[in-house]
Design a protein around this motif. Structure first.
Motif, PDB file in Angstrom:
ATOM      1  N   UNK A   1       0.839  -1.192   0.000  1.00  0.00           N
ATOM      2  CA  UNK A   1       0.000   0.000   0.000  1.00  0.00           C
ATOM      3  C   UNK A   1       0.874   1.242   0.000  1.00  0.00           C
ATOM      4  N   UNK A   2       0.246   2.397   0.000  1.00  0.00           N
ATOM      5  CA  UNK A   2       0.973   3.661  -0.112  1.00  0.00           C
ATOM      6  C   UNK A   2       1.832   3.948   1.097  1.00  0.00           C
ATOM      7  N   UNK A   3       1.613   3.231   2.202  1.00  0.00           N
ATOM      8  CA  UNK A   3       2.445   3.418   3.379  1.00  0.00           C
ATOM      9  C   UNK A   3       3.668   2.531   3.342  1.00  0.00           C
ATOM     10  N   UNK A   4       3.730   1.592   2.369  1.00  0.00           N
ATOM     11  CA  UNK A   4       4.893   0.726   2.219  1.00  0.00           C
ATOM     12  C   UNK A   4       4.898  -0.472   3.130  1.00  0.00           C
ATOM     13  N   UNK A   5       3.881  -0.613   3.999  1.00  0.00           N
ATOM     14  CA  UNK A   5       3.933  -1.734   4.915  1.00  0.00           C
ATOM     15  C   UNK A   5       2.832  -2.738   4.699  1.00  0.00           C
ATOM     16  N   UNK A   6       1.697  -2.304   4.148  1.00  0.00           N
ATOM     17  CA  UNK A   6       0.587  -3.213   3.959  1.00  0.00           C
ATOM     18  C   UNK A   6       0.514  -3.706   2.539  1.00  0.00           C
ATOM     19  N   UNK A   7      -0.707  -4.059   2.112  1.00  0.00           N
ATOM     20  CA  UNK A   7      -0.916  -4.609   0.784  1.00  0.00           C
ATOM     21  C   UNK A   7      -2.117  -3.958   0.159  1.00  0.00           C
ATOM     22  N   UNK A   8      -2.134  -3.868  -1.152  1.00  0.00           N
ATOM     23  CA  UNK A   8      -3.291  -3.350  -1.855  1.00  0.00           C
ATOM     24  C   UNK A   8      -4.453  -4.306  -1.685  1.00  0.00           C
ATOM     25  N   UNK A   9      -5.614  -3.815  -1.294  1.00  0.00           N
ATOM     26  CA  UNK A   9      -6.756  -4.660  -1.021  1.00  0.00           C
ATOM     27  C   UNK A   9      -7.730  -4.701  -2.163  1.00  0.00           C
ATOM     28  N   UNK A  10      -8.683  -5.618  -2.083  1.00  0.00           N
ATOM     29  CA  UNK A  10      -9.702  -5.730  -3.102  1.00  0.00           C
ATOM     30  C   UNK A  10     -10.959  -4.998  -2.705  1.00  0.00           C
ATOM     31  N   UNK A  11     -11.083  -4.604  -1.459  1.00  0.00           N
ATOM     32  CA  UNK A  11     -12.280  -3.931  -1.001  1.00  0.00           C
ATOM     33  C   UNK A  11     -11.948  -2.888   0.023  1.00  0.00           C
ATOM     34  N   UNK A  12     -12.956  -2.450   0.757  1.00  0.00           N
ATOM     35  CA  UNK A  12     -12.771  -1.393   1.746  1.00  0.00           C
ATOM     36  C   UNK A  12     -12.242  -1.996   3.029  1.00  0.00           C
ATOM     37  N   UNK A  13     -10.910  -1.944   3.214  1.00  0.00           N
ATOM     38  CA  UNK A  13     -10.293  -2.524   4.394  1.00  0.00           C
ATOM     39  C   UNK A  13     -10.403  -1.558   5.561  1.00  0.00           C
ATOM     40  N   UNK A  14     -10.580  -2.110   6.744  1.00  0.00           N
ATOM     41  CA  UNK A  14     -10.649  -1.275   7.930  1.00  0.00           C
ATOM     42  C   UNK A  14      -9.258  -0.758   8.237  1.00  0.00           C
ATOM     43  N   UNK A  15      -9.174   0.538   8.538  1.00  0.00           N
ATOM     44  CA  UNK A  15      -7.886   1.153   8.830  1.00  0.00           C
ATOM     45  C   UNK A  15      -7.954   1.930  10.129  1.00  0.00           C
ATOM     46  N   UNK A  16      -6.793   2.203  10.685  1.00  0.00           N
ATOM     47  CA  UNK A  16      -6.732   2.925  11.937  1.00  0.00           C
ATOM     48  C   UNK A  16      -7.269   4.335  11.808  1.00  0.00           C
ATOM     49  N   UNK A  17      -7.160   4.911  10.578  1.00  0.00           N
ATOM     50  CA  UNK A  17      -7.590   6.292  10.411  1.00  0.00           C
ATOM     51  C   UNK A  17      -9.070   6.452  10.715  1.00  0.00           C
TER      52      UNK A  17
ATOM     53  N   UNK B   1      -3.136 -12.996   1.746  1.00  0.00           N
ATOM     54  CA  UNK B   1      -3.036 -13.808   0.537  1.00  0.00           C
ATOM     55  C   UNK B   1      -4.000 -13.295  -0.527  1.00  0.00           C
ATOM     56  N   UNK B   2      -5.221 -12.943  -0.097  1.00  0.00           N
ATOM     57  CA  UNK B   2      -6.207 -12.415  -1.033  1.00  0.00           C
ATOM     58  C   UNK B   2      -5.700 -11.132  -1.668  1.00  0.00           C
ATOM     59  N   UNK B   3      -5.203 -10.235  -0.823  1.00  0.00           N
ATOM     60  CA  UNK B   3      -4.730  -8.955  -1.334  1.00  0.00           C
ATOM     61  C   UNK B   3      -3.519  -9.138  -2.252  1.00  0.00           C
ATOM     62  N   UNK B   4      -2.630 -10.053  -1.873  1.00  0.00           N
ATOM     63  CA  UNK B   4      -1.441 -10.307  -2.688  1.00  0.00           C
ATOM     64  C   UNK B   4      -1.825 -10.831  -4.061  1.00  0.00           C
ATOM     65  N   UNK B   5      -2.804 -11.754  -4.097  1.00  0.00           N
ATOM     66  CA  UNK B   5      -3.260 -12.294  -5.374  1.00  0.00           C
ATOM     67  C   UNK B   5      -3.948 -11.211  -6.199  1.00  0.00           C
ATOM     68  N   UNK B   6      -4.667 -10.324  -5.517  1.00  0.00           N
ATOM     69  CA  UNK B   6      -5.330  -9.233  -6.233  1.00  0.00           C
ATOM     70  C   UNK B   6      -4.328  -8.301  -6.895  1.00  0.00           C
ATOM     71  N   UNK B   7      -3.143  -8.138  -6.303  1.00  0.00           N
ATOM     72  CA  UNK B   7      -2.116  -7.293  -6.913  1.00  0.00           C
ATOM     73  C   UNK B   7      -1.694  -7.853  -8.266  1.00  0.00           C
ATOM     74  N   UNK B   8      -1.601  -9.181  -8.362  1.00  0.00           N
ATOM     75  CA  UNK B   8      -1.267  -9.793  -9.644  1.00  0.00           C
ATOM     76  C   UNK B   8      -2.394  -9.578 -10.646  1.00  0.00           C
ATOM     77  N   UNK B   9      -3.648  -9.697 -10.168  1.00  0.00           N
ATOM     78  CA  UNK B   9      -4.788  -9.448 -11.049  1.00  0.00           C
ATOM     79  C   UNK B   9      -4.770  -8.011 -11.566  1.00  0.00           C
ATOM     80  N   UNK B  10      -4.421  -7.096 -10.661  1.00  0.00           N
ATOM     81  CA  UNK B  10      -4.353  -5.689 -11.064  1.00  0.00           C
ATOM     82  C   UNK B  10      -3.310  -5.489 -12.165  1.00  0.00           C
ATOM     83  N   UNK B  11      -2.135  -6.088 -11.970  1.00  0.00           N
ATOM     84  CA  UNK B  11      -1.079  -5.966 -12.971  1.00  0.00           C
ATOM     85  C   UNK B  11      -1.509  -6.597 -14.292  1.00  0.00           C
ATOM     86  N   UNK B  12      -2.182  -7.739 -14.216  1.00  0.00           N
ATOM     87  CA  UNK B  12      -2.650  -8.396 -15.439  1.00  0.00           C
ATOM     88  C   UNK B  12      -3.609  -7.491 -16.205  1.00  0.00           C
TER      89      UNK B  12
END
Length: 519
Positions: free
Chosen positions: A347-363, A439-450
């Protein structure tokens, strides 16, 4: 024991000619026959390599070396000299005094700072070199009548190619180079490198290739001399402290096909588009390298460069501003794309992963102000993923379908209709288990690139190794390779392989494609 027929001399000569120069020099020591062949066919010595190590004054018979070159003064065309100390320059003067007028390609290289020569200004008296070091006697007398007090570069006026790799100091920039040069390499000249373009670069009107790697060409450097090099095709500005792509490169739009800007970390980041604006004018560019340049996305200036065939962008944080790959006409002819170690899937913070949906965040728990400040990165990630879904369409849905009743959803797979297989009462949510969610988010990153590479129908090689937040799955790779009939190699890291990914099955499914795990 059955006698084997010997190769004919003509066959041996062909074999000798195919040997590298460093091995060819040992041929006369093998046997009398080989020595005779080597002496009768002097053209074997048109390309010569010489190694003058740190202790060459003790180990090399300079008299024999000079005699050897003197006998072949009209034959040597390509000369490579490795030096291990500054004393070797004296020998270089002597050798060039004998063969320099015929040499067309000269390479002098070292890995020791002690080897630096003071540019091209240091003069040597060749006769004294030969008499003092070579003790050639009558042979040295043949040099009487020549111009003896000259710079080493003047001894090779017909050079077409000159490479000085870590072998001269910064004053080489003030030298008068042979005007017929087509290739000039001044990589790492001196401890600090060149601080400006060579003074007389504008006189090299035939120059086709120029390397200034390791120079200190910051924002004050004047690149205007490049305008006179109208035939320049290849330019290497690796590790040159560039703060922007030189705007004068637009004058080379008709000729420049290769540009290397690796390791110029100030080119990327905020204001990147303006600093890279000159790229848009290079309409004939075929090869672009921008590794470790601080890029946050693919340069906007390349999107209309339909001649681009190779683009290598490793070691940039392309996850900071999704999408990973910008759309544009350039994709249609791209053959090789390098995205190694680019944070794909983070993700944009460099520590998480790009998600497929609305992930809950601390903000969301810290108030409206904090949520708005951090929300832009999350929104970009969501928009990029949504774009991926739209582009993949039915294929995306099919590859992420609900497994049959009684089975467990595999990591990286969404439940049909957006319902989690482990939490059937919570539609629209991802798997709750943190590992499975990643794992879901990681796989979605490949889908995004595809999805983003869907228009790259001519792509042959893709490098995505060391993007450890991206997980490779069979459905994701299938989507990635769809409509790419020329694709032949996918490079990734072993740790990126998703659970149960069978490389043998992939190779059987995509015959002719190499799936290569690299560091």
């Amino acid at each position: 024991m059955e006698d084997r027929p010997e190769l004919t001399e003509a066959a041996l000569l062909k074999v000798f000619q195919l040997l590298p120069a460093e091995h060819r020099r040992r041929l006369p020591s093998v046997c009398r026959k080989w020595r005779r062949i080597c002496s009768e066919h002097e053209d074997l010595w048109s390309h010569v390599q010489v190694s003058l190590g740190p202790d060459f004054l003790r180990t090399v018979d300079l008299a024999a070396l000079y005699s050897w070159f003197l006998r072949r003064q009209d034959i040597v065309r390509h000369l490579d000299i490795e030096i291990g100390s500054g004393d070797a320059w004296t020998v270089i003067h002597g050798v060039l005094g004998m063969v320099g007028r015929r040499v067309q390609h000269l390479r002098i290289y070292s890995d020791r700072e002690a080897c630096y020569e003071a540019g091209g200004r240091a003069g040597k008296t060749l006769l004294s070199v030969l008499l003092t070091l070579g003790r050639l006697g009558a042979a040295a007398g043949q040099l009487h009548g020549r111009q003896l007090l000259v710079t080493w570069m003047a001894l090779a006026p017909g050079l077409a190619s000159l490479e000085l790799e870590n072998a001269a100091d910064w004053t080489i920039g003030s030298s008068h180079f042979p005007t017929g040069l087509t290739h000039l390499d001044l990589s790492y000249c001196g401890e600090e490198g060149l601080t400006a373009l060579p003074d007389h670069l504008s006189q090299l009107r035939s120059l086709a290739s120029l390397s200034l790697q390791g120079s200190q060409l910051d924002g004050q450097a004047d690149f205007s001399a490049l305008r006179h090099c109208s035939l320049l095709q290849c330019l290497n500005l690796t590790d040159c402290c560039l703060e922007e792509v030189p705007r004068c490169l637009s004058s080379l739009a008709a000729s420049l096909t290769y540009l290397n800007l690796n390791s110029n970390s100030d080119l990327g980041g905020e204001g990147q588009a303006e600093r890279l604006e000159a790229l848009a004018s290079l309409t004939r560019l075929q090869h672009l390298e921008m590794r470790e340049c601080g890029l946050v996305n693919i340069p906007e200036g390349v999107v209309n460069l339909t001649s681009l065939r190779t683009m290598l962008l490793g070691l940039n944080d392309l996850a900071l501003a999704p999408p990973f790959v910008l759309p544009g006409p350039y994709l249609s002819n791209l053959r090789m794309l390098g995205l190694s170690d680019c944070g794909l899937g983070e993700d944009s913070e460099g520590g998480g992963l790009l998600g497929a949906g609305a992930l809950e965040t601390e903000e969301e728990e810290e108030g409206e102000g904090a949520g708005m400040a951090a929300g832009s990165g999350r929104d970009r990630a969501q928009q990029a993923q949504q774009l991926c879904k739209q582009q993949l369409g039915a294929a995306w849905q099919a590859s992420h379908a609900q497994p049959a009743a009684g089975t467990v959803a595999a990591p990286g797979v969404l439940a049909q209709g957006g319902r989690d297989a482990r939490s059937p009462g919570r539609p629209g949510q991802l798997v709750e288990d943190e590992d499975d969610e990643q794992e879901v988010q990681s796989a979605c990153a490949l889908d995004q690139l595809a999805g983003e590479l869907e228009g790259a129908s001519a792509l042959e090689v893709l490098r995505i190794n060391r993007n450890l937040a991206m997980r490779l799955t069979f459905p994701g790779i299938t989507a990635l390779l769809r409509n790419k009939p020329y694709f032949r190699r996918l490079e990734f890291s072993e740790d990126m392989a998703g659970p149960g990914l069978d490389l043998a099955a992939l190779s059987a499914q995509f015959q002719g494609v190499s799936f290569r795990a690299v560091d």
